[in-house]
Scaffold this active site. Sequence first.
Site, PDB file in Angstrom:
ATOM      1  N   ARG A  85      -9.309   8.181  -0.419  1.00 45.82           N
ATOM      2  CA  ARG A  85     -10.473   8.337  -0.018  1.00 45.82           C
ATOM      3  C   ARG A  85     -11.801   9.609  -0.173  1.00 45.82           C
ATOM      4  NH1 ARG A  85      -9.972   7.575   5.588  1.00 45.82           N
ATOM      5  NH2 ARG A  85      -8.575   5.601   6.256  1.00 45.82           N
TER       6      ARG A  85
ATOM      7  N   THR B 225      -7.750   6.730  10.322  1.00 48.30           N
ATOM      8  CA  THR B 225      -6.673   5.031   9.704  1.00 48.30           C
ATOM      9  C   THR B 225      -8.517   4.492   9.426  1.00 48.30           C
ATOM     10  OG1 THR B 225      -6.337   3.614   8.709  1.00 48.30           O
ATOM     11  CG2 THR B 225      -5.817   4.354  10.590  1.00 48.30           C
ATOM     12  N   THR B 226      -8.453   3.720   8.207  1.00 47.37           N
ATOM     13  CA  THR B 226      -9.896   2.932   8.972  1.00 47.37           C
ATOM     14  C   THR B 226      -9.861   2.127  10.147  1.00 47.37           C
ATOM     15  OG1 THR B 226      -9.275   2.449   6.928  1.00 47.37           O
ATOM     16  CG2 THR B 226     -10.896   0.872   7.184  1.00 47.37           C
TER      17      THR B 226
ATOM     18  N   HIS C 190      -5.679   3.357  -1.109  1.00 46.58           N
ATOM     19  CA  HIS C 190      -6.887   4.525  -1.341  1.00 46.58           C
ATOM     20  C   HIS C 190      -7.187   4.956  -1.164  1.00 46.58           C
ATOM     21  CE1 HIS C 190      -9.323   4.159   2.894  1.00 46.58           C
ATOM     22  NE2 HIS C 190     -10.381   4.703   1.842  1.00 46.58           N
TER      23      HIS C 190
ATOM     24  N   ARG D 126      -6.632  13.067   0.833  1.00 45.00           N
ATOM     25  CA  ARG D 126      -5.795  13.014   1.619  1.00 45.00           C
ATOM     26  C   ARG D 126      -4.037  12.774   1.512  1.00 45.00           C
ATOM     27  NH1 ARG D 126      -7.967   9.728   6.702  1.00 45.00           N
ATOM     28  NH2 ARG D 126     -10.032  11.096   7.024  1.00 45.00           N
ATOM     29  N   HIS D 127      -4.167  11.681   0.493  1.00 42.29           N
ATOM     30  CA  HIS D 127      -3.316  10.876  -0.185  1.00 42.29           C
ATOM     31  C   HIS D 127      -3.042  10.956  -0.866  1.00 42.29           C
ATOM     32  CE1 HIS D 127      -4.975   7.212   1.602  1.00 42.29           C
ATOM     33  NE2 HIS D 127      -4.820   7.509   2.842  1.00 42.29           N
TER      34      HIS D 127
ATOM     35  N   HIS E 102      -4.169  -4.404   7.674  1.00 39.90           N
ATOM     36  CA  HIS E 102      -4.275  -3.737   7.767  1.00 39.90           C
ATOM     37  C   HIS E 102      -3.895  -3.587  10.012  1.00 39.90           C
ATOM     38  CE1 HIS E 102      -5.554   0.158  10.524  1.00 39.90           C
ATOM     39  NE2 HIS E 102      -6.214   0.277   8.951  1.00 39.90           N
ATOM     40  N   GLY E 103      -2.400  -2.351  10.529  1.00 39.01           N
ATOM     41  CA  GLY E 103      -1.726  -2.550  11.138  1.00 39.01           C
ATOM     42  C   GLY E 103      -0.394  -3.456  11.265  1.00 39.01           C
TER      43      GLY E 103
ATOM     44  N   GLY F 163       1.096  -1.518   4.444  1.00 37.24           N
ATOM     45  CA  GLY F 163       1.523  -0.217   4.014  1.00 37.24           C
ATOM     46  C   GLY F 163       2.591   0.716   4.781  1.00 37.24           C
ATOM     47  N   HIS F 164       2.063   1.390   5.988  1.00 37.05           N
ATOM     48  CA  HIS F 164       2.387   2.224   7.003  1.00 37.05           C
ATOM     49  C   HIS F 164       3.579   1.121   6.906  1.00 37.05           C
ATOM     50  CE1 HIS F 164       2.847   4.382  10.721  1.00 37.05           C
ATOM     51  NE2 HIS F 164       3.274   5.031   9.683  1.00 37.05           N
TER      52      HIS F 164
ATOM     53  N   GLU G 252      -9.123   0.242  -2.552  1.00 33.87           N
ATOM     54  CA  GLU G 252      -9.337   0.645  -1.606  1.00 33.87           C
ATOM     55  C   GLU G 252     -10.627   1.249  -1.761  1.00 33.87           C
ATOM     56  OE1 GLU G 252      -6.781   1.013   1.100  1.00 33.87           O
ATOM     57  OE2 GLU G 252      -6.498  -1.599   1.549  1.00 33.87           O
TER      58      GLU G 252
ATOM     59  N   ASP H 220       0.121   4.477   0.198  1.00 33.17           N
ATOM     60  CA  ASP H 220      -0.509   5.626   0.951  1.00 33.17           C
ATOM     61  C   ASP H 220       0.162   6.963   0.899  1.00 33.17           C
ATOM     62  OD1 ASP H 220      -2.943   4.284   0.032  1.00 33.17           O
ATOM     63  OD2 ASP H 220      -3.466   4.405   1.550  1.00 33.17           O
ATOM     64  N   HIS H 221       0.812   5.950   2.301  1.00 35.99           N
ATOM     65  CA  HIS H 221       1.369   7.176   2.637  1.00 35.99           C
ATOM     66  C   HIS H 221       2.609   7.715   2.176  1.00 35.99           C
ATOM     67  CE1 HIS H 221      -1.256   6.757   5.681  1.00 35.99           C
ATOM     68  NE2 HIS H 221      -1.341   5.609   6.118  1.00 35.99           N
TER      69      HIS H 221
ATOM     70  N   ASN I 122       1.197  -1.777  -0.063  1.00 27.44           N
ATOM     71  CA  ASN I 122      -0.156   0.287  -0.072  1.00 27.44           C
ATOM     72  C   ASN I 122       1.048   0.869  -0.073  1.00 27.44           C
ATOM     73  OD1 ASN I 122      -1.006   2.100   0.689  1.00 27.44           O
ATOM     74  ND2 ASN I 122      -3.092   0.507   1.647  1.00 27.44           N
TER      75      ASN I 122
ATOM     76  N   GLU J 207     -11.055  -9.602   2.664  1.00 27.45           N
ATOM     77  CA  GLU J 207      -9.969  -8.793   3.536  1.00 27.45           C
ATOM     78  C   GLU J 207     -10.333  -8.527   4.827  1.00 27.45           C
ATOM     79  OE1 GLU J 207      -7.276  -6.091   1.892  1.00 27.45           O
ATOM     80  OE2 GLU J 207      -6.640  -5.763   3.638  1.00 27.45           O
TER      81      GLU J 207
ATOM     82  N   ARG K 142       3.629  18.348   1.557  1.00 29.85           N
ATOM     83  CA  ARG K 142       4.569  20.351   0.785  1.00 29.85           C
ATOM     84  C   ARG K 142       3.331  20.822  -0.486  1.00 29.85           C
ATOM     85  NH1 ARG K 142       9.267  21.998   2.498  1.00 29.85           N
ATOM     86  NH2 ARG K 142       9.371  22.144   4.670  1.00 29.85           N
TER      87      ARG K 142
HETATM   88  N1  PXP Z   1      -5.968  -2.944   4.165  1.00 27.54           N
HETATM   89  C1  PXP Z   1      -6.849  -2.519   3.990  1.00 27.54           C
HETATM   90  C2  PXP Z   1      -8.591  -2.414   4.055  1.00 27.54           C
HETATM   91  C3  PXP Z   1      -6.810  -0.890   4.843  1.00 27.54           C
HETATM   92  O1  PXP Z   1      -7.361   0.126   4.805  1.00 27.54           O
HETATM   93  C4  PXP Z   1      -5.770  -0.788   5.007  1.00 27.54           C
HETATM   94  C5  PXP Z   1      -5.320   0.692   5.436  1.00 27.54           C
HETATM   95  O2  PXP Z   1      -5.027   1.836   3.643  1.00 27.54           O
HETATM   96  C6  PXP Z   1      -4.576  -1.544   4.661  1.00 27.54           C
HETATM   97  C7  PXP Z   1      -5.125  -2.415   5.501  1.00 27.54           C
HETATM   98  C8  PXP Z   1      -3.079  -1.108   4.926  1.00 27.54           C
HETATM   99  O3  PXP Z   1      -2.978  -1.061   6.257  1.00 27.54           O
HETATM  100  P1  PXP Z   1      -1.456  -0.500   6.912  1.00 27.54           P
HETATM  101  O4  PXP Z   1      -1.463   0.821   6.445  1.00 27.54           O
HETATM  102  O5  PXP Z   1      -1.887  -0.400   8.229  1.00 27.54           O
HETATM  103  O6  PXP Z   1      -0.533  -1.203   6.642  1.00 27.54           O
END
Ligand code: PXP
Length: 240
Positions: free
Chosen positions: A44, A99-100, A42, A48-49, A193-194, A215-216, A69, A8-9, A6, A150, A17
């Site tokens: 949104r 976040t979600t 994702h 935001r990203h 997630h996480g 992702g993060h 997503e 996004d970040h 992922n 998921e 910036r």
């Molecule tokens: N899966 C889903 C459905 C999510 O919404 C996210 C966060 O956007 C992730 C996976 C990835 O989560 P993380 O950034 O915490 O790894």
Amino acid sequence: MRLGVNIDHVATVRNARRTFEPDPLYAAIIAQMAGADQITLHVREDRRHVNENDLRRIIENVHIPVNLEMAPTEEMREIALTHRPNRVTLVPERREEITTEGGLDVISHKGYLEEFIKPLKEAGIEVSLFIDPDVGQIEASADIGADAVELHTGPYAEAWNAFDWKRVEGELAKLRLAAKFGRSLGLRVYAGHGLTYHNVKPITQIEEIEELNIGHSIVANAVLLGFERAVKEMINLLKG
Ligand code: PXP
């Protein structure tokens, strides 16, 4: 087990910036070169990203599947039908959340979601639902014709972050049961997630889970692992 990265970040840093770097497309290409199986992003409601333009450029330029997503809204479905990612993962979304926060409540929105996913499926887009590891939610997902679920690993990750090993075991048990049940109903089972470098291993041992979306933690490690080289390159420029 497949890895969906992922990105996004990477866009979060760019947007801090309102500039053009770092470009999430470049991150997607590097992830592909490193062996990632999928790019996840994702888009949104508040952008935001990543935004629609990032989605378009990534779909046009990477050669691995793209997983979008998105919240189950009309606007987002239009975007999906225009750009045609390989997969759409429906997630709940509230503007103020960081976040979600939880899985989609498929049980309460069965009729709406069943209609919502039809055009996506007709367009050949795989439909996955991001849900809590709950038997009722999995059953409802299969009933409405989702291709996959998921499983939300957020509560597992939170328990890990709190060093609450009893809760970790409890959350793992829920994930194991949910994965088995989902597969028994013919659903493909993913999770995410996480997840971090510390907590991912036990999840990889759940054999019904085919893929993780992370992702993060990957972006966080990329910043630190690349920091020394980035500083040294700037010092070299300053030497004149
Ligand atoms: N899966 C889903 C459905 C999510 O919404 C996210 C966060 O956007 C992730 C996976 C990835 O989560 P993380 O950034 O915490 O790894």
